[in-house]
Design an enzyme around this catalytic site. Structure first.
Site, PDB file in Angstrom:
ATOM      1  N   PHE A  12       0.821  -1.212   0.000  1.00  0.00           N
ATOM      2  CA  PHE A  12       0.000   0.000   0.000  1.00  0.00           C
ATOM      3  C   PHE A  12       0.856   1.263   0.000  1.00  0.00           C
ATOM      4  CE2 PHE A  12      -2.280   3.042   2.992  1.00  0.00           C
ATOM      5  CZ  PHE A  12      -2.997   3.662   1.988  1.00  0.00           C
ATOM      6  N   TYR A 125       2.022  -3.605  18.898  1.00  0.00           N
ATOM      7  CA  TYR A 125       2.229  -2.963  17.594  1.00  0.00           C
ATOM      8  C   TYR A 125       3.099  -1.719  17.738  1.00  0.00           C
ATOM      9  CZ  TYR A 125       1.314  -0.404  13.301  1.00  0.00           C
ATOM     10  OH  TYR A 125       1.466   0.304  12.138  1.00  0.00           O
TER      11      TYR A 125
END
Length: 303
Positions: A12, A125
């Site tokens: 992306f 994360y």
């Protein structure tokens, strides 16, 4: 012309970075089959860097979800390998990696967060990205290290792992099936959405800058927007008039759980990179739905 070794060029972020760099650099873009950063050791990675002889190495790879081990491998371990490989094979090269606003964790509501603010991630994360950033900061005596701390990237090609990508997919599915409502997770948070094409221009600026005085740069729009507002704008762009029901948390919501507000201070990027976000959110939302509707039209024609 600079030679750029670009990892993740088909993702992306990476495909937009590749498009932004192509007129300005000679690009070498190994695919995962050529060099999977998750499994390639330091020795073969060093050989690749030595063969390419890049002036800049850019890493656009990463993952948005997974176990703590998987996230640390994708961000921290990959960064450690790249630091060692570049330092050994191309010590004069610049290494650019894309970090995350998740590194900051919870920040004061109503205040822009700057690179000098404490980074206290709330989950694996953000911690995995922050660990990678610290490795880059510690490597400045070995190479020219730059981290672009990207906030919430959105735009053409947006995957369904983020809230807007998921909503675009739900809207396309609803319009395909004739459903009159969609269900999403809670939309109370405020986020700094930055167009992926602006992110790509920030990477280009970091690649082409002769020198940079900092390691870490915030890359965001500098505006905090209610997620609910953006989701409803996307539904309006799609021409969907049904209700958007906020139910259970969406997949991936744990990445930003506990962070009700975030907004980037992009002063450093503006001063040192000569970069500022150019695309407004309305244009970005339009681009997200244009691509989603193109996929919908293609699916319908096949049916």
């Amino acid at each position: 012309m600079s030679t750029v070794l670009l990892f993740g060029a088909n993702g992306f972020l990476g495909r937009h970075v590749r498009a932004a760099l192509a007129p300005h650099a000679s690009l070498v873009c190994p695919g995962r089959a050529d060099c999977d950063l998750l499994t390639t050791g330091v020795a073969p990675l060093t050989d690749l860097v030595r063969d390419v002889r890049p002036t800049v190495v850019v890493n656009c790879t990463g993952r948005l979800d997974g176990s703590a081990e998987q996230l640390l491998q994708a961000h921290a371990l990959v960064t450690a390998r790249l630091v060692d490989a570049v330092a050994h094979a191309a010590p004069g090269a610049r290494l650019v990696r894309l970090g995350s606003a998740g590194e900051y964790g919870q920040v004061p509501v109503g205040r822009s967060v700057s690179e000098s603010d404490p980074a206290r991630p709330l989950g694996a994360y953000g911690l995995s990205h922050l660990t990678a950033t610290r490795l880059m900061e510690l490597a400045t005596d070995r190479l020219d290290a730059v981290v672009l701390r990207v906030f919430n990237p959105v735009g053409p090609g947006l995957p369904a792992t983020g809230v807007l990508g998921r909503v675009a997919r739900l809207l396309a599915d609803a319009m395909r099936s004739g459903a009159h409502r969609i269900e999403v997770g809670p939309l109370d948070a405020y986020r700094d959405f930055v167009d992926v094409r602006d992110v790509a221009l920030a990477v280009r600026a970091a690649v082409l800058a002769p020198t940079l005085p900092r390691v870490v740069y915030n890359i965001g729009s500098g505006v905090a927007v209610p997620v609910r507002e953006v989701v409803h704008a996307l539904a309006a762009e799609a021409g969907f008039a049904g209700p958007v029901s906020e139910t259970s948390p969406a997949p991936g919501a744990e990445r930003s759980a506990g962070v009700p507000w975030i907004r980037a201070d992009v002063t450093a990027a503006r001063q040192d990179l000569g970069w500022s976000p150019m695309l407004d959110l309305a244009e970005t939302v339009r681009a997200v739905w244009t691509e989603a509707s193109d996929d919908l039209s293609l699916t319908s024609s096949k049916g």
